[in-house]
Design an enzyme around this catalytic site. Structure first.
Site, PDB file in Angstrom:
ATOM      1  N   TYR A  13      29.984 -50.577  59.769  1.00  0.00           N
ATOM      2  CA  TYR A  13      31.137 -50.087  60.525  1.00  0.00           C
ATOM      3  C   TYR A  13      31.070 -50.559  61.989  1.00  0.00           C
ATOM      4  O   TYR A  13      32.024 -51.098  62.557  1.00  0.00           O
ATOM      5  CB  TYR A  13      31.179 -48.554  60.447  1.00  0.00           C
ATOM      6  CG  TYR A  13      32.142 -47.903  61.404  1.00  0.00           C
ATOM      7  CD1 TYR A  13      31.681 -47.245  62.546  1.00  0.00           C
ATOM      8  CD2 TYR A  13      33.506 -47.947  61.177  1.00  0.00           C
ATOM      9  CE1 TYR A  13      32.569 -46.651  63.445  1.00  0.00           C
ATOM     10  CE2 TYR A  13      34.401 -47.358  62.068  1.00  0.00           C
ATOM     11  CZ  TYR A  13      33.919 -46.713  63.193  1.00  0.00           C
ATOM     12  OH  TYR A  13      34.796 -46.127  64.077  1.00  0.00           O
ATOM     13  N   LYS A  43      33.606 -53.103  64.199  1.00  0.00           N
ATOM     14  CA  LYS A  43      34.244 -52.723  65.465  1.00  0.00           C
ATOM     15  C   LYS A  43      33.739 -53.609  66.618  1.00  0.00           C
ATOM     16  O   LYS A  43      34.471 -53.894  67.561  1.00  0.00           O
ATOM     17  CB  LYS A  43      33.962 -51.241  65.768  1.00  0.00           C
ATOM     18  CG  LYS A  43      34.656 -50.282  64.812  1.00  0.00           C
ATOM     19  CD  LYS A  43      36.158 -50.261  65.067  1.00  0.00           C
ATOM     20  CE  LYS A  43      36.840 -49.108  64.351  1.00  0.00           C
ATOM     21  NZ  LYS A  43      38.268 -48.991  64.679  1.00  0.00           N
TER      22      LYS A  43
END
Ligand SMILES: NC(=O)C1=CN([C@@H]2O[C@H](COP(=O)(O)OP(=O)(O)OC[C@H]3O[C@@H](n4cnc5c(N)ncnc54)[C@H](OP(=O)(O)O)[C@@H]3O)[C@@H](O)[C@H]2O)C=CC1
Ligand SMILES: O=C1OC[C@@H](O)[C@H](O)[C@H]1O
Length: 922
Positions: free
Chosen positions: A159, A163
């Site tokens: 994750y 990002k």
């Protein structure tokens, strides 16, 4: 009410992942500042949008999968069709999976990257391609604090990487999109309590790992998790562009990143003229752009020039830097006054356009001078903003544009009204939103009284381009063109406006300029009729700047035609019916009028200046808002109206008009090429011409000899010999009287010697040189008189020999002086330290001595070459005309070069001597 700094009224924001969580929270914050909200999400909105709508928010929802480009394109196009623009995009759609690194599957990795990275990438791409660069745009990626640092309570490497990739996009997109005026930023929220976190929390508790909320809270600097609404501030800040700063770090829960490409661009202005409008424009330039929510460009006045005097320019600077008394901008008073000392004053326009630090020139002289002064600035390679009317006629305008193009600089007519937010919004409502449906009829009017003005006033004086049409009518024409000319129905297949038929009449003032002008513009394609009226005798009515009528009602624009502050929408009441022509007629009853007002934080000239700065920054030649096509159209309509009204300006004004042919243009621009114009200036001086003649004279001497050696027939050789003799004789005539100058210089040198001190050897050598030249030029006169047939001297050979002897004497002194000078320089140079740590002054001294040494060697070479001429003439050197000719050509070229570069003679030791030095005779 939102503060103007963060005002998002008339802006449309798309928020992906907008149905819930941070996306929804940010949408509410943007809406609170006036933005229209487009929620994009694969899920339906958590909350009922009618609640938001009831609060006055213009909001709608689109079901969009951000990993589908097709979905995005369709939805963004629909948003544009609904609200006309896309200004802000917040890429907040995202997913997070808690998954230990060693166990993370390809699917889990790809799933997060697809939505978070690819989804944001595609959203930004589709939205940016549909943003309007003249309005600018803002893309905001929502990253995460965990892409900067580890998250002890979670296992979210995939994750965080997805990002982190988003954050890496920021500098690259910021760079690529800067020319489109789109800013790109990212926000990295910390631990926020959102639905996504709630899901993670549930999982964590179910798996017996304890409450994340507690752990997250401890990790946050505030000791608690962030609330969804707390991300509203940063997003509004970045969406509004109010910051204008580089590299902002919001320390607590968020990080934002802005790149160098978002740096503020400062344009350095030169103000040409010091009249009424130059004052207003300059004062506006000094107002901080943040007062109008502009953060990407700013302005600096580098210099001001007056055509009358430097004192006038200084007075102007003093006046524009007196702090503003306006309550709203009082805070800038001190800043403005500080700028006073930083602005240069010039007493001529030439000095201004040649100031290297000036990037753009604002031309604010009377109409009749626009062409001349804009040309002056363009040829100095400055960007130009030139007051309206751009020129006296269309032909001059076209010429300026071609010069701007040839010089690679920006050029725009200062039709400031075109840049008011009111006008931009009106254009959008008329042509994109089509609030009036098809436009049918336009009436634009501008009248103003000028009681008691003299015939010499710029409004009445034909020599200053006087008359109502060019000064006031141009605004009415601008309104008519904006409504009628630019209507989509009036565009041809290539998207270009179709020209109208023009019918005009005029009533003249006592000086012969137009006092009233009426112009009818008939557009056959779109069936729009426009009526334009102007006069300089009576003020037009407050609401009659323009009345634009369409199928659905009409709009009136308020006073003033050049600086309107409101317009009023009068819409017909429903229901609609279709008329025979296919037009929609919707009855005769009107809904209550809607007045739309716009605040102008100053005089309002800064908006056009901002456009110039953006175009210069982006390397554009013309503006897309006030482009050359519009200027030409307006000028051509005014030309035609004057033709029909039988009104010509004096020949001198119209005659500036060049007939634009490619050949003319090439010739004109060539003549203004720095090299060529330098050459032309050089050869326009007596000395410059003499040097060129000397080169030709010695070349003829060499070439005649060459032809002789080649056995060329006499007829071929004779013209070269006579060219040489004629030039020699002509040049002697030009020098008549020069001997007196040398006598005077010799006398001065003797006097200097007598006073003692200084460089005694140098002074003594100077005496010898001047005496030699004085003698040489005296015999030279006699040779001229003999050669031209005024006298027949029985012993002309002896006279010629004497001339040579004197010349040789002068040269000998020159040569000795040259050697002496070189020796002096080398002694001084040896005395200087040459270590790498030598002080700056010392290094400068070394450079200076090097330059002097080069110049002395260069001069010595010329003198030695020249010795061949009298030396061979006297029979001292056994040289033929070929060698002497070549030596003469080379020394002449070297001399011409030094002289054309404006370098002083290396032998000059007194000021007085300068004017007779550096001259190469014979
Ligand atoms: N007044 C207004 O409200 C507006 C005017 N404009 C346009 O701006 C231009 C200038 O208008 P405005 O400022 O009102 O005019 P002004 O008469 O107030 O100023 C013109 C300036 O031009 C310079 N100039 C140079 N040569 C001459 C000359 N031979 N005769 C007169 N002035 C000369 C002078 O400054 P110096 O000698 O110091 O260089 C003078 O102050 C016009 O083309 C006008 O259409 C545009 C928008 C609004
Ligand atoms: O541009 C202008 O607008 C306002 C008028 O007063 C002025 O004469 C004109 O140049």
């Amino acid at each position: 009410m939102s503060s103007s700094l963060f005002d998002l009224t008339n802006k449309t924001a798309i928020i992906t992942g907008g149905a819930r969580g941070l996306g929804f929270a940010m949408s509410k914050a943007l809406a609170a500042h006036g933005a229209k909200i487009a929620l994009f999400d694969i899920l339906s909105p958590v909350s009922d949008l009618s609640a938001l709508r009831a609060e006055g928010v213009d909001v709608d929802y689109w079901k969009v999968d951000v990993t589908s480009k097709e979905d995005l394109e369709k939805a963004v196009d629909e948003v544009k069709a609904k609200w006309g623009t896309v200004d802000i995009v917040v890429c907040a759609a995202g997913v997070a999976r808690d998954s230990p690194f060693l166990e993370t599957s390809i699917e889990t990795f790809e799933f997060q990257h697809k939505i978070n990275t690819l989804g944001s990438y595609l959203t930004a791409q589709v939205a940016a391609s549909r943003m309007d660069s003249t309005r600018g745009g803002s893309i905001i990626f929502i990253a995460t604090l965990t892409s900067h640092q580890a998250a002890p309570a979670q296992r979210i490497s995939a994750y965080a990487a997805s990002k982190g990739a988003i954050r890496s996009l920021v500098p690259h997109l910021a760079m690529e999109l800067a020319p489109l005026n789109i800013r790109v930023n990212s926000i990295s929220p910390g631990y926020m309590m959102t639905d996504m976190v709630k899901g993670l929390e549930k999982k964590s508790v179910e798996e017996g790992k304890g409450s994340l909320v507690e752990t997250f809270g401890k990790e946050g600097m505030l000791g608690r998790m962030g609330r969804e609404e707390e991300v509203g501030g940063p997003v509004v800040f970045l969406a509004s562009g109010a910051g204008g700063l580089d590299d902002i770090a919001l320390q607590d829960q968020y990080r934002t990143s802005r790149t160098g490409n978002n740096m503020v661009f400062t344009l350095s202005w030169g103000i040409l003229a010091t009249g009424q409008i130059a004052t207003l424009f300059s004062k506006d330039l000094l107002i901080s752009p943040s007062t109008r929510s502009v953060s990407d460009v700013t302005h600096r006045i580098h210099a001001v020039a007056s055509s009358s005097s430097v004192e006038r320019a200084q007075e102007f600077i003093d006046a524009i830097t007196v702090g503003n008394e306006d309550e709203k901008t009082r805070s800038r008073t001190e800043d403005v006054e500080k700028k006073r000392g930083e602005i240069k004053a010039y007493g001529s326009y030439d000095e201004l356009v040649n100031d290297e630090e000036v990037q753009a020139i604002y031309v604010a002289t009377p109409h009749s001078f626009h062409y001349e002064h804009a040309l002056l600035a363009l040829r100095a390679k400055k960007h130009v903003l030139c007051e309206k009317p751009f020129t006296i006629n269309a032909c001059q305008s076209k010429h300026l544009m071609s010069v701007a193009k040839a010089n690679g600089v920006f050029l725009m007519e200062a039709m400031w009204t075109r840049f008011f937010p009111l006008v931009r919004e009106l254009e959008r409502m008329l042509h994109e939103e089509k609030v009036l449906g098809r436009i049918i009829d336009v009436h634009a009017d501008f009248g103003l009284e000028f009681p008691g003005i003299e015939d010499s006033h710029r409004l009445l004086n034909p020599m200053l381009g006087g008359g109502a049409l060019l000064d006031l009518g141009i605004y009415a024409l601008t309104w008519a063109l904006l409504a009628a000319h630019r209507a989509p129905e009036n565009l041809d297949e290539d998207g270009n406006p179709v020209r109208p038929r023009v019918t005009a009449s005029m009533l003249k003032a006592r000086t012969g300029v137009d006092a009233h002008t009426t112009i009818a513009l008939d557009y056959d394609k779109s069936e729009i009729a426009a009526l334009v009226t102007t006069n300089m005798r009576v003020r037009s009515l407050p609401d009659s700047t323009a009345r634009i009528s369409g199928e659905k009602g009409y709009i009136t624009i308020g006073w003033a035609p050049f600086r309107p502050e409101s317009f009023t929408l009068h819409l017909l009441a429903p229901p609609a019916t279709t008329g025979a022509s296919g037009h929609q007629y919707v009855g005769t009853e009107y809904l209550p009028p809607k007045k739309i007002e716009f605040e102008i934080p100053g005089h309002g000239m800064f908006w056009e200046a901002d456009e110039v700065a953006r175009c210069v920054r982006d390397g554009k030649g013309e503006s897309s808002v006030m482009g050359w096509e519009e200027t030409i159209m307006v000028m051509e309509i005014m030309d035609e109206a004057r033709r029909q009204g039988n009104f010509k300006y004096p020949e001198e004004l119209e005659a500036h008009t060049p007939q634009i042919t490619v050949n003319m243009l090439v010739v004109q621009e060539l003549a203004h090429h720095p090299l060529i114009s330098h050459f032309l200036r050089y050869t326009s001086t007596t000395m410059g011409r003499d040097k060129i003649y000397r080169i030709i004279q010695y070349f003829a001497r060499f070439y005649a000899y060459y032809l002789l050696r080649q056995g060329a027939p006499k007829d071929t050789i004779v013209p070269w010999n006579s060219l040489k003799n004629n030039l020699a004789l002509g040049r002697k005539l030009m020098r008549v009287g020069k001997n007196v100058e040398h006598v005077r210089a010799a006398a001065q040198a003797v006097e200097g010697l007598g006073k003692g001190g200084g460089d005694v050897v140098g002074k003594a050598l100077q005496v010898g040189r001047q005496v030699g030249y004085a003698g040489y030029l005296t015999f030279d006169i006699m040779q001229y008189l003999h050669g031209a047939g005024f006298i027949q001297h029985p012993n002309i050979k002896r006279i010629a020999d004497n001339a040579y002897k004197c010349w040789l004497t002068g040269l000998a002194f020159n040569i000795i002086h040259g050697l002496y000078k070189l020796r002096q320089i080398s002694t001084q140079r040896a005395a200087l330290t040459l270590s790498t740590t030598a002080a700056e002054e010392e290094k400068t001294d070394v450079k200076k001595l090097d330059r002097e040494s080069n110049a002395a060697s260069y001069q010595l070479l010329q003198d030695l070459l020249d010795v061949t001429i009298p030396g061979s003439g006297l029979g001292l050197l056994p040289l033929d005309d070929g060698v002497v000719g070549v030596a003469g050509v080379v020394s002449s070229i070297l001399g011409a070069k030094t002289h054309s570069e404006g370098k002083p003679s290396v032998y000059t030791t007194t000021k007085e001597e300068t004017w007779v030095m550096g001259v190469r005779y014979e």
